[in-house]
Design a protein around this motif. Structure first.
Motif, PDB file in Angstrom:
ATOM      1  N   GLU A  99       0.806  -1.219   0.000  1.00 38.66           N
ATOM      2  CA  GLU A  99       0.000   0.000   0.000  1.00 38.66           C
ATOM      3  C   GLU A  99       0.842   1.274   0.000  1.00 38.66           C
ATOM      4  O   GLU A  99       0.702   2.129  -0.873  1.00 38.66           O
ATOM      5  CB  GLU A  99      -0.958  -0.020   1.204  1.00 38.66           C
ATOM      6  CG  GLU A  99      -1.918  -1.210   1.193  1.00 38.66           C
ATOM      7  CD  GLU A  99      -2.749  -1.318   2.459  1.00 38.66           C
ATOM      8  OE1 GLU A  99      -2.798  -0.328   3.229  1.00 38.66           O
ATOM      9  OE2 GLU A  99      -3.336  -2.384   2.686  1.00 38.66           O
ATOM     10  N   TYR A 100       1.748   1.390   0.987  1.00 37.57           N
ATOM     11  CA  TYR A 100       2.413   2.676   1.164  1.00 37.57           C
ATOM     12  C   TYR A 100       3.423   2.988   0.060  1.00 37.57           C
ATOM     13  O   TYR A 100       3.421   4.094  -0.496  1.00 37.57           O
ATOM     14  CB  TYR A 100       3.105   2.732   2.529  1.00 37.57           C
ATOM     15  CG  TYR A 100       3.821   4.036   2.759  1.00 37.57           C
ATOM     16  CD1 TYR A 100       3.096   5.209   2.985  1.00 37.57           C
ATOM     17  CD2 TYR A 100       5.210   4.123   2.717  1.00 37.57           C
ATOM     18  CE1 TYR A 100       3.739   6.418   3.178  1.00 37.57           C
ATOM     19  CE2 TYR A 100       5.859   5.319   2.908  1.00 37.57           C
ATOM     20  CZ  TYR A 100       5.114   6.474   3.140  1.00 37.57           C
ATOM     21  OH  TYR A 100       5.757   7.672   3.311  1.00 37.57           O
ATOM     22  N   PHE A 103       1.842   3.834  -3.236  1.00 42.06           N
ATOM     23  CA  PHE A 103       1.141   5.105  -3.050  1.00 42.06           C
ATOM     24  C   PHE A 103       2.110   6.279  -3.130  1.00 42.06           C
ATOM     25  O   PHE A 103       1.905   7.228  -3.887  1.00 42.06           O
ATOM     26  CB  PHE A 103       0.420   5.066  -1.695  1.00 42.06           C
ATOM     27  CG  PHE A 103       0.001   6.404  -1.144  1.00 42.06           C
ATOM     28  CD1 PHE A 103      -1.184   6.991  -1.542  1.00 42.06           C
ATOM     29  CD2 PHE A 103       0.782   7.047  -0.183  1.00 42.06           C
ATOM     30  CE1 PHE A 103      -1.582   8.218  -1.017  1.00 42.06           C
ATOM     31  CE2 PHE A 103       0.393   8.271   0.343  1.00 42.06           C
ATOM     32  CZ  PHE A 103      -0.789   8.855  -0.080  1.00 42.06           C
ATOM     33  N   PHE A 329       1.143  10.208   6.105  1.00 40.25           N
ATOM     34  CA  PHE A 329       0.375   9.102   5.556  1.00 40.25           C
ATOM     35  C   PHE A 329       1.001   7.745   5.868  1.00 40.25           C
ATOM     36  O   PHE A 329       0.298   6.730   5.855  1.00 40.25           O
ATOM     37  CB  PHE A 329       0.156   9.289   4.055  1.00 40.25           C
ATOM     38  CG  PHE A 329      -1.068  10.100   3.740  1.00 40.25           C
ATOM     39  CD1 PHE A 329      -2.266   9.490   3.436  1.00 40.25           C
ATOM     40  CD2 PHE A 329      -1.019  11.484   3.779  1.00 40.25           C
ATOM     41  CE1 PHE A 329      -3.395  10.240   3.161  1.00 40.25           C
ATOM     42  CE2 PHE A 329      -2.148  12.243   3.513  1.00 40.25           C
ATOM     43  CZ  PHE A 329      -3.343  11.622   3.202  1.00 40.25           C
ATOM     44  N   PHE A 333      -1.629   5.128   7.269  1.00 40.79           N
ATOM     45  CA  PHE A 333      -1.816   3.805   6.676  1.00 40.79           C
ATOM     46  C   PHE A 333      -1.716   2.712   7.737  1.00 40.79           C
ATOM     47  O   PHE A 333      -2.476   1.748   7.732  1.00 40.79           O
ATOM     48  CB  PHE A 333      -0.773   3.568   5.573  1.00 40.79           C
ATOM     49  CG  PHE A 333      -1.207   4.048   4.219  1.00 40.79           C
ATOM     50  CD1 PHE A 333      -1.713   5.318   4.042  1.00 40.79           C
ATOM     51  CD2 PHE A 333      -1.092   3.229   3.113  1.00 40.79           C
ATOM     52  CE1 PHE A 333      -2.104   5.766   2.784  1.00 40.79           C
ATOM     53  CE2 PHE A 333      -1.481   3.658   1.851  1.00 40.79           C
ATOM     54  CZ  PHE A 333      -1.985   4.936   1.694  1.00 40.79           C
ATOM     55  N   SER A 378     -14.913   7.220   3.777  1.00 42.91           N
ATOM     56  CA  SER A 378     -13.883   7.733   2.871  1.00 42.91           C
ATOM     57  C   SER A 378     -13.436   9.140   3.254  1.00 42.91           C
ATOM     58  O   SER A 378     -12.363   9.586   2.841  1.00 42.91           O
ATOM     59  CB  SER A 378     -14.391   7.736   1.426  1.00 42.91           C
ATOM     60  OG  SER A 378     -14.545   6.428   0.938  1.00 42.91           O
ATOM     61  N   ASP A 382      -8.654   6.008   4.144  1.00 41.59           N
ATOM     62  CA  ASP A 382      -8.222   6.023   2.748  1.00 41.59           C
ATOM     63  C   ASP A 382      -9.388   5.554   1.889  1.00 41.59           C
ATOM     64  O   ASP A 382      -9.947   4.474   2.115  1.00 41.59           O
ATOM     65  CB  ASP A 382      -7.017   5.094   2.584  1.00 41.59           C
ATOM     66  CG  ASP A 382      -6.435   5.133   1.188  1.00 41.59           C
ATOM     67  OD1 ASP A 382      -6.939   5.905   0.352  1.00 41.59           O
ATOM     68  OD2 ASP A 382      -5.493   4.384   0.924  1.00 41.59           O
ATOM     69  N   ASN A 383      -9.790   6.362   0.899  1.00 37.83           N
ATOM     70  CA  ASN A 383     -11.002   6.036   0.149  1.00 37.83           C
ATOM     71  C   ASN A 383     -10.857   4.819  -0.750  1.00 37.83           C
ATOM     72  O   ASN A 383     -11.847   4.218  -1.149  1.00 37.83           O
ATOM     73  CB  ASN A 383     -11.513   7.248  -0.636  1.00 37.83           C
ATOM     74  CG  ASN A 383     -10.518   7.770  -1.655  1.00 37.83           C
ATOM     75  OD1 ASN A 383      -9.418   7.241  -1.802  1.00 37.83           O
ATOM     76  ND2 ASN A 383     -10.896   8.828  -2.347  1.00 37.83           N
ATOM     77  N   ASN A 427      -8.491  12.279   0.864  1.00 42.66           N
ATOM     78  CA  ASN A 427      -7.803  11.941  -0.380  1.00 42.66           C
ATOM     79  C   ASN A 427      -6.441  12.625  -0.348  1.00 42.66           C
ATOM     80  O   ASN A 427      -6.338  13.784   0.073  1.00 42.66           O
ATOM     81  CB  ASN A 427      -8.617  12.407  -1.591  1.00 42.66           C
ATOM     82  CG  ASN A 427      -8.286  11.642  -2.858  1.00 42.66           C
ATOM     83  OD1 ASN A 427      -7.618  10.624  -2.824  1.00 42.66           O
ATOM     84  ND2 ASN A 427      -8.763  12.131  -3.980  1.00 42.66           N
ATOM     85  N   ALA A 428      -5.407  11.930  -0.768  1.00 39.62           N
ATOM     86  CA  ALA A 428      -4.043  12.459  -0.636  1.00 39.62           C
ATOM     87  C   ALA A 428      -3.849  13.844  -1.265  1.00 39.62           C
ATOM     88  O   ALA A 428      -3.162  14.694  -0.680  1.00 39.62           O
ATOM     89  CB  ALA A 428      -3.048  11.466  -1.234  1.00 39.62           C
TER      90      ALA A 428
END
Length: 470
Positions: A99-100, A103, A329, A333, A378, A382-383, A427-428
């Protein structure tokens, strides 16, 4: 490069942590076995982001990375005690690898390339100009992603409005439209829709099934913004700068537009090209994702080499915003992982009563509930994984969801994409825009202040969307 050192430290720390316990072999912990108490570090993380800039701004701005890491440790250590160090190592490595790192690699590529495109010429932040810029960003967000569109246009918006005193609303609506709602028409636009594409939802399904909802939100928000900005313009004491002869608009750093195109192509390619999996320290990951990570980092490197330093300096490019996102983040996460696991457990998890609301007494899905639940979560989780949770709750069969379950899938898609705009961490790109604006010396609302803007302008709009479509 400060960012390269930060990313290297993150990867090295993860590897050292895992090396101390050996390759992860333990099975993941089921969300059905977790209580809501495991969500406390995530709540603490959110409250730190929301309150510390207000109550202890000096401490937060100098030590936010350490504070974020502290909340992650407060989750990982008890988790290791409760379930064993191997299981904790497995979960952390899963988050880092799956994930991270993908991302942050994608964000890095878009941040660096977007910061290398300079729009020059006479651009004065009148209501008409600002509305046109927001409309442009809303349209291109589905083609190059909300992050790409945000990074490309936020600096021109900042420069166009540099002389104005009333402009906070412009940056807030920029996040509403460019960083979120604009990404709802293709899987390239926003991560939740991309995950749906990887699950089997056809590429143009969102284009045809979400267009009416997208257009309704975009037209109303742009109209409201124009009225609001016209009012603010009428109150301005400083006149628009006298630029003399108008200089035609032109774009410099066009090589970066090509590099942004390569990023988009690589994202799309990962959905079609799947050569198999690779095992790294016990975790399986698709080879195409590793290739994607390498390509995104290479694109960022090439962009830095090919773009003149003077252009980036004139564009106000700096590393602070991406470093802040990378640090915060990483902790988000990790700390939100138990919350998502509880949701994935469905009715068997601690959030079972909430999940049960998605169906009526006959077991049929309720689209309006899917819209609001996926959207509400969301807003603070994290959406992308939130979308997957509700996608699977609705059956997880793309063939059924695209046809008989189309209304439910549309509700999940709209909720996950639209309501990512409700908070800075939904959202990022939201947080990145905030960081860039503040990095340029402009004021942004606090965490709760921004949520108040969303409550006033977005929630009534989403109620209208519910009544019309769901």
């Amino acid at each position: 490069m400060r960012l390269a050192r930060a990313l290297s430290a993150c990867l090295a720390g993860s590897a050292l942590f895992l090396a101390g316990t050996g390759p992860a072999a333990a099975a993941g912990v089921s969300g059905a076995d977790l209580s809501l108490a495991w969500g406390i570090p995530f709540v603490g993380m959110l409250l730190s982001i929301a309150l510390m800039p207000l109550l202890a701004g000096h401490i937060w701005h100098h030590h936010y990375g350490k504070i974020a890491a502290g909340w992650a440790v407060l989750l990982v250590l008890p988790f290791a005690i409760a379930f064993g160090p191997e299981t904790a190592a497995s979960e952390v490595w899963h988050i880092v690898l799956q994930e991270y790192v993908p991302f942050i690699a994608l964000l890095l590529a878009l941040y660096v390339t977007g910061g290398g495109v300079l729009l020059k010429g006479t651009l004065v932040g009148t209501p008409a100009t600002n509305t046109a810029l927001l409309a442009l960003g809303t349209v291109i967000a589905s083609l190059m992603g909300t992050t790409g569109a945000s990074m490309l246009l936020i600096r021109p918006v900042l420069r166009a409005n540099a002389f104005r005193t009333r402009k906070t609303h412009t940056f807030v609506f920029f996040i509403f439209l460019v960083s979120n709602i604009g990404g709802s028409l293709t899987p390239l636009g926003d991560p939740p829709l991309y995950l749906g594409f990887l699950k089997g939802v056809s590429f143009f399904w969102t284009t045809t099934h979400l267009f009416a909802e997208f257009l309704t939100c975009a037209v109303i928000l742009l109209g409201v913004y124009y009225v609001l900005d016209s009012w603010a313009w009428s109150k301005e004491k400083a006149a628009a700068p006298d630029t003399g002869a108008r200089e035609p608009l032109r774009v410099e750093g066009t090589v970066n537009l090509g590099l942004i195109g390569l990023v988009v192509v690589m994202v799309l390619l990962q959905g079609y090209w799947q050569p198999g999996e690779v095992t790294i320290l016990g975790q399986h990951i698709g080879a195409e994702r590793l290739v994607g990570i390498a390509v995104f980092v290479a694109i960022a490197f090439v962009s830095m080499k090919l773009t003149p330093a003077s252009l980036r300096e004139e564009n106000g490019f700096a590393w602070g915003a991406i470093l802040e996102v990378a640090k915060l983040f990483a902790a988000i996460f990790v700390t939100m992982a138990p919350v998502l696991a509880i949701l994935r457990a469905g009715v068997d998890g601690a959030a079972g009563p909430l999940v049960a609301l998605t169906s009526d007494t006959a077991g049929q899905p309720i689209p309006a509930v899917y819209f609001w639940l996926s959207g509400a979560l969301s807003s603070f989780l994290d959406n992308a994984p939130t979308y997957l949770v509700f996608f699977n709750l609705a059956g997880g069969d793309p063939g059924h969801l695209m046809t008989d379950g189309a209304l439910t899938l549309a509700a999940i898609s709209c909720g996950s994409v639209f309501m990512g705009a409700n908070s800075y961490i939904g959202n990022a790109p939201n947080f990145m825009v905030k960081a860039i604006v503040e990095e340029n010396g402009e004021r942004m609302p606090s965490f709760f202040g921004y949520c108040a803007w969303a409550l006033v302008f977005l929630v009534p709009l989403f109620i209208l969307i519910t009544l019309i479509f769901f």
